[in-house]
Design an enzyme around this catalytic site. Structure first.
Site, PDB file in Angstrom:
ATOM      1  CG  ASN A   1      11.598 -27.121 -31.469  1.00 52.05           C
ATOM      2  OD1 ASN A   1      12.662 -27.081 -32.081  1.00 52.05           O
ATOM      3  ND2 ASN A   1      11.522 -27.018 -30.156  1.00 52.05           N
TER       4      ASN A   1
ATOM      5  CG  ASP B   1       4.505 -32.519 -25.375  1.00 55.04           C
ATOM      6  OD1 ASP B   1       4.939 -31.471 -25.903  1.00 55.04           O
ATOM      7  OD2 ASP B   1       3.914 -32.522 -24.290  1.00 55.04           O
TER       8      ASP B   1
HETATM    9  P1  ITT Z   1       6.295 -28.513 -30.776  1.00 59.07           P
HETATM   10  O1  ITT Z   1       5.964 -27.590 -31.901  1.00 59.07           O
HETATM   11  O2  ITT Z   1       6.793 -29.845 -31.267  1.00 59.07           O
HETATM   12  O3  ITT Z   1       5.206 -28.655 -29.772  1.00 59.07           O
HETATM   13  P2  ITT Z   1       7.838 -27.146 -28.665  1.00 59.07           P
HETATM   14  O4  ITT Z   1       9.031 -26.286 -28.867  1.00 59.07           O
HETATM   15  O5  ITT Z   1       6.593 -26.527 -28.169  1.00 59.07           O
HETATM   16  O6  ITT Z   1       7.597 -27.890 -30.054  1.00 59.07           O
HETATM   17  P3  ITT Z   1       7.812 -29.134 -26.460  1.00 59.07           P
HETATM   18  O7  ITT Z   1       6.512 -28.614 -25.982  1.00 59.07           O
HETATM   19  O8  ITT Z   1       7.923 -30.601 -26.737  1.00 59.07           O
HETATM   20  O9  ITT Z   1       8.309 -28.369 -27.775  1.00 59.07           O
HETATM   21  O10 ITT Z   1       9.014 -28.768 -25.480  1.00 59.07           O
HETATM   22  C1  ITT Z   1       8.845 -28.546 -24.129  1.00 59.07           C
HETATM   23  C2  ITT Z   1      10.017 -27.814 -23.560  1.00 59.07           C
HETATM   24  O11 ITT Z   1      11.112 -28.708 -23.395  1.00 59.07           O
HETATM   25  C3  ITT Z   1      10.527 -26.629 -24.352  1.00 59.07           C
HETATM   26  O12 ITT Z   1      10.861 -25.615 -23.422  1.00 59.07           O
HETATM   27  C4  ITT Z   1      11.769 -27.138 -25.005  1.00 59.07           C
HETATM   28  O13 ITT Z   1      12.705 -26.101 -25.153  1.00 59.07           O
HETATM   29  C5  ITT Z   1      12.259 -28.193 -24.021  1.00 59.07           C
HETATM   30  N1  ITT Z   1      12.918 -29.300 -24.741  1.00 59.07           N
HETATM   31  C6  ITT Z   1      12.307 -30.221 -25.528  1.00 59.07           C
HETATM   32  N2  ITT Z   1      13.220 -31.075 -26.033  1.00 59.07           N
HETATM   33  C7  ITT Z   1      14.424 -30.685 -25.564  1.00 59.07           C
HETATM   34  C8  ITT Z   1      15.744 -31.142 -25.752  1.00 59.07           C
HETATM   35  O14 ITT Z   1      16.029 -32.169 -26.540  1.00 59.07           O
HETATM   36  N3  ITT Z   1      16.741 -30.497 -25.133  1.00 59.07           N
HETATM   37  C9  ITT Z   1      16.477 -29.441 -24.327  1.00 59.07           C
HETATM   38  N4  ITT Z   1      15.274 -28.930 -24.109  1.00 59.07           N
HETATM   39  C10 ITT Z   1      14.243 -29.545 -24.723  1.00 59.07           C
HETATM   40 NA    NA Z   2       5.023 -27.595 -27.857  1.00 58.79          NA
END
Ligand code: ITT
Ligand code: NA
Length: 195
Positions: free
Chosen positions: A9, A68
């Protein structure tokens, strides 16, 4: 010190780089030449963060960290939580996720919520966990074009009523769950507990 950041991400990378102190750098998977989709099969943020760090540690043999994050909404019993990415379905559409959230909260008085980040560090083969929480409120409708995910519908406590998506990276970093978890990680790396 340089650490591999086990994420795909780019927003997470930008946010951490905006607040990382001098002397630390992070290298996301893409820049480390690792093309790997990391599984998130578990039902807690802690277990998913651990799995991501383990996968990348096994692959590289080196130090790394993952994170996460979930959005936990009080009136929904903590949902979407660990399922935040796929709340509205498998296509992981941020707009659809936020729309579903606003729908679920229609007519609810309690719009309080929090973002929770778990960072998992693998240092010399040992795992360490750091938590960051940002409390706030779910907006009535989306505002702003910055940030990612649920940022257009999340108003952090202690701010001026703007959503995260209406803030610069640095502003979001003053409040954010991710920043708070990172601060703990940096403190640990700066001053590791004596063995
Ligand atoms: P990884 O490769 O690190 O796993 P990811 O995009 O899959 O990245 P997550 O599983 O941690 O990230 O994210 C879970 C959800 O929460 C995902 O829909 C993100 O868009 C949302 N999210 C995570 N951090 C956020 C933030 O700071 N502000 C808004 N939404 C967030
Ligand atoms: Na993720």
């Amino acid at each position: 010190m340089e650490l591999i950041f086990a994420t795909n991400n780019a927003h997470k990378v930008d946010e951490l780089r905006a607040v990382l102190p001098a002397g630390f750098s992070i290298r996301p998977l893409r820049e480390a030449g690792i093309d790997q989709d990391i599984p998130e099969p578990h039902d807690t943020l802690e277990a998913n963060a651990r799995e991501k760090a383990e996968v990348i540690h096994r692959l590289t043999g080196g130090d790394c960290f993952s994170e996460d994050t979930g959005l936990e909404v009080a009136a929904l019993g903590g949902a979407p939580g660990v399922k935040s990415a796929r709340y509205a379905g498998d296509d992981r559409s941020p707009a659809a996720n936020s729309e579903k959230l606003l729908r679920e909260l229609q007519g609810r008085a309690d719009r309080s919520a929090r973002f929770r980040t778990i960072i998992c560090l693998c240092l010399e083969g040992t795992y360490h966990e750091f938590e960051g929480i940002c409390t706030g409120t779910i907006a009535e409708s989306p505002s702003g074009t910055g940030g990612f995910g649920y940022d257009p519908v999340f108003i952090p406590d202690g701010g001026d009523g703007r959503t995260f998506a209406e803030m610069s990276l640095a502003e979001k970093g003053r409040f954010s769950h991710r920043r708070k978890a990172l601060d703990k990680l940096v403190a640990f790396l700066t001053n590791p507990p004596k063995k």
